[in-house]
Design an enzyme around this catalytic site. Structure first.
Site, PDB file in Angstrom:
ATOM      1  N   GLY B  17       0.822  -1.213   0.000  1.00 47.36           N
ATOM      2  CA  GLY B  17       0.000   0.000   0.000  1.00 47.36           C
ATOM      3  C   GLY B  17       0.852   1.257   0.000  1.00 47.36           C
ATOM      4  N   GLY B  19      -0.663   4.413   0.618  1.00 47.00           N
ATOM      5  CA  GLY B  19      -1.427   5.468   1.290  1.00 47.00           C
ATOM      6  C   GLY B  19      -0.635   6.037   2.460  1.00 47.00           C
ATOM      7  N   PHE B  20      -1.314   6.665   3.388  1.00 46.28           N
ATOM      8  CA  PHE B  20      -0.620   7.246   4.536  1.00 46.28           C
ATOM      9  C   PHE B  20       0.145   6.187   5.313  1.00 46.28           C
ATOM     10  CE2 PHE B  20      -3.827  10.585   3.848  1.00 46.28           C
ATOM     11  CZ  PHE B  20      -2.998  11.689   3.849  1.00 46.28           C
ATOM     12  N   GLU B 180     -18.086  17.540   2.807  1.00 49.03           N
ATOM     13  CA  GLU B 180     -17.203  18.391   2.014  1.00 49.03           C
ATOM     14  C   GLU B 180     -17.619  18.421   0.546  1.00 49.03           C
ATOM     15  OE1 GLU B 180     -13.542  16.619   3.477  1.00 49.03           O
ATOM     16  OE2 GLU B 180     -13.129  18.393   4.691  1.00 49.03           O
TER      17      GLU B 180
END
Lengths: 452, 452
Positions: B17, B19-20, B180
């Site tokens: 992964g 991602g973060f 959002e």
């Protein structure tokens, strides 16, 4: 004067296309007493000369493709319609466009057709799947996926032959676009991607430029062409002149040299920038005008006032028009737009079309960037190259980009890419990767059939 | 000491992964005496919290999706591999990934699985074609095409009912992403697109937020939730609480209120942000570990040290892990990455896994923007909203964006969008338009079948 006087209906101008020709035509009618309808099949005005920077990860789509609707928002006499033009009727003076299932018939008093051109494969349309052109935003994003994806694939494969194939990049056609994209692929391989891989060395990539003519940048003359060629070669690009592409398939391409020798080049990533084919709307118009013909590329051979014979209110401009001496560049389209709108406006005041002075093209020169800090530039008889030409390129392109934000971001991006070595737009979306994967698989199966 | 001493093989860490969780894990191993292989199915590190700004035309893909390979370029002990992970073998300690036809088996000594989550439709996977989620770059670009395309279609259609359907936007799920994106759709309709159309008035669009819970932003508590709701309503958003979506089809959706009333909402553009489903790799891991289970969303219920039972070298972090009290947010993933890499490093020095202190999550708070200059923010027991919260949002997001160029361009873009009313990334590529058109046609035909 009676209050029941019915207001005179305003003169209606329909513009087809949102490129340089279409957009500038709309803008030049801003203060005219007309109603403008601009019909285009994309929602944006594409700054095509910088597409290669989207394909090579320098700029994002937004910088070179602002929404046409937003540019013309404050021009109250203009409306923008998304749709494919499927019919033009010169007798009844209507344009039929289609979006999804909705057909819309828009009547006109004057018509400006600026529908442009697409890539041409000279009758070999099956090349397209293997070697996309660079005419639309989608083309550029597809090519970004293929260019950057080729390095990713080379890093993963364990076959040496496949690794070499993935690391071979071929650009067909050495016009400005071909030269610019091949230069940026070389810069990616030699500068940007340095140190980014562990298995492969990106600088070992073979980057090849193929041109059927005996020089690169043929219209710019032998001197500048040779300068560009030398510079490209210094950057590691193999330049193959006098070379025809006779076949393109999944695994690579076949070329034929002047002496008749045929050669195979195994390569994964192929870019086609070897020719253009005008929009089919050209023929639709020519068929309705006695005595108007199209050239081989489908461009309309227009009258000296850019109209079609017998239809003085129907102008054809930009890449769709054939006027001797006018190249298929932004300048030609813009000047055509200015000319056409000027005569539409003077027509409102009663100008007789027969008295129009012929369109005269003012050649403001042409240029191509080769690498960072290096371009070739031709203005009339003046030819120059190197850093000065690059600065001229920089200034001119900034001037023509639409919108302050886009200019500012382009400058920042160029600063980052050319002074530093970053590229801010290297993302390949999953869809582009998947498209590539799907295509790889489809083509893999088709290859035996595709090789003639 | 003999020169023939064979160098000890370095400890191999595989990270799944980008991602973060994955990226921060790789970065925190920079100075460790290990070899790191990061395997991801995309070439970029996605800054998911700003995806909604790509979907609504504020930011480009590049700003929130820098190439993982470029971020880690200078980290000599790390390699990045593009590929889908198709197998994890905890016994033989290997990860199998696939790119095109090439399978690659990567052995590991330690494994960090940070494969994240995707959108969940709670078993109604046929909703997806009609109401895409917002988890990937492709999702955001698809939604951009649908959101902006809906206004274009409304401008062209001549049917009043169809125009209203095209101008109705529904967002399902009132978590931060839902709030959002619905806020930005309202800003598009009321501010950005003002004056850009001639037939429709974009501000007449209906913008609806649907939430099954009795409040918006449920995890942020009733006070902030109410503030956010009031602000959204002031912006013209219809907020429907206690409302379940029971069906989604091409023409719109069916909702059920708390009292059992079923209602139809005709709308073209639907956005789904109502739930997540963890990567299937979670179950692949859990199946190989006696006593490890997954929760209903497929997240791995990990040990207190974020590993799976019996495999102290296999960490599961980020949205794929289930640790009570840790939300599926960037902070949780980053802290998991720091924890896992800390123990991999101390393991090299002989730390006994049995002595690891349990992972402790430090809640740094959460926030959501509602409109320009307006956000809600919660840090521990401190709650605040309005302009100050918006400034906090601004600072925090800039801090976590990767790369100076991206930060600078994000600031410029926000300046242009929030102080002015421009949006620099409104281009819909032809492929997105075509995808939408194709989908429209496919769904049109499928509709009778799709309605249950």
């Amino acid at each position: 004067m009676s209050v029941s006087t019915i207001a005179r209906r305003r003169h209606r101008v329909v513009i087809i296309g949102s490129g340089f020709g279409g957009l500038f035509a709309a803008k030049h009618l801003k203060r005219a007493d007309v109603d403008v309808t601009l019909i285009a099949k994309t929602t944006h005005h594409l700054f095509q000369p910088l597409l290669y920077q989207v394909a090579t990860g320098i700029l994002s789509v937004g910088e070179i493709a602002p929404a046409t609707r937003m540019i013309l928002r404050k021009q109250k006499n203009a409306e923008v319609l998304l749709g494919d033009v499927v019919g033009i009727d010169l007798t009844n003076k209507t344009v039929t466009s289609k979006l999804m299932d909705w057909e819309r018939v828009t009547p006109f008093d004057s018509l400006i057709v600026a529908a442009g051109a697409q890539q041409s494969y000279f009758g070999n349309d099956h090349f397209e799947a293997f070697a996309p052109g660079m005419k639309t935003v989608d083309d550029a994003l597809e090519l970004r996926g293929r260019i950057l994806g080729a390095f990713e694939a080379a890093e993963v494969t364990t076959s040496q032959a496949e690794r070499e194939r993935r690391l071979t990049f071929v650009v067909v056609g050495a016009g400005p676009t071909g030269v610019e994209v091949v230069g940026q692929i070389a810069e990616l391989a030699h500068r940007t991607l340095e140190g980014a891989f562990r298995t492969i060395d990106p600088s070992e990539a073979r980057v090849i430029l193929i041109e059927a003519a005996p020089a690169v940048l043929p219209p710019m003359g032998p001197k500048l062409g040779l300068k560009a060629q030398r510079r490209l070669e210094k950057m590691g690009v193999e330049v193959m002149l006098n070379t025809m592409v006779t076949n393109v398939d999944y695994m690579g391409l076949t070329v034929k040299e002047k002496d008749g020798t045929e050669r195979r080049i195994d390569c994964a990533c192929k870019v086609w920038s070897a020719g253009v084919q005008a929009s089919p709307l050209g023929r639709i118009i020519a068929e309705q005008s006695d005595g108007t013909e199209c050239d081989r590329a489908g461009r309309v051979i227009v009258e000296p006032d850019l109209t079609v014979k017998g239809h003085p209110a129907v102008f054809v401009i930009g890449d769709l028009m054939n006027v001797p001496g006018v190249p298929g560049q932004a300048q030609g389209a813009i000047q055509g737009a200015v000319y056409a709108t000027k005569h539409i406006k003077s027509g409102l005041k009663g100008e007789d079309p027969a008295t129009r002075k012929p369109f005269k093209y003012l050649d403001k020169g042409s240029m191509a960037t080769i690498s960072r800090f290096n371009a070739v530039c031709q203005v009339g008889k003046l030819e120059f190259s190197g850093f000065l030409a690059w600065l001229a390129w920089l200034g001119l392109h900034l001037y023509y980009l639409v919108g302050g934000r886009n200019r500012l971001i382009a400058v920042i991006s160029w600063f980052v890419t050319f002074l530093g070595r970053g590229r801010g737009q290297m993302a390949i979306t999953e869809r582009w990767v998947f498209a590539r994967r799907a295509m790889d698989q489809v083509q893999e199966q088709q290859t035996p059939k595709a090789i003639g």
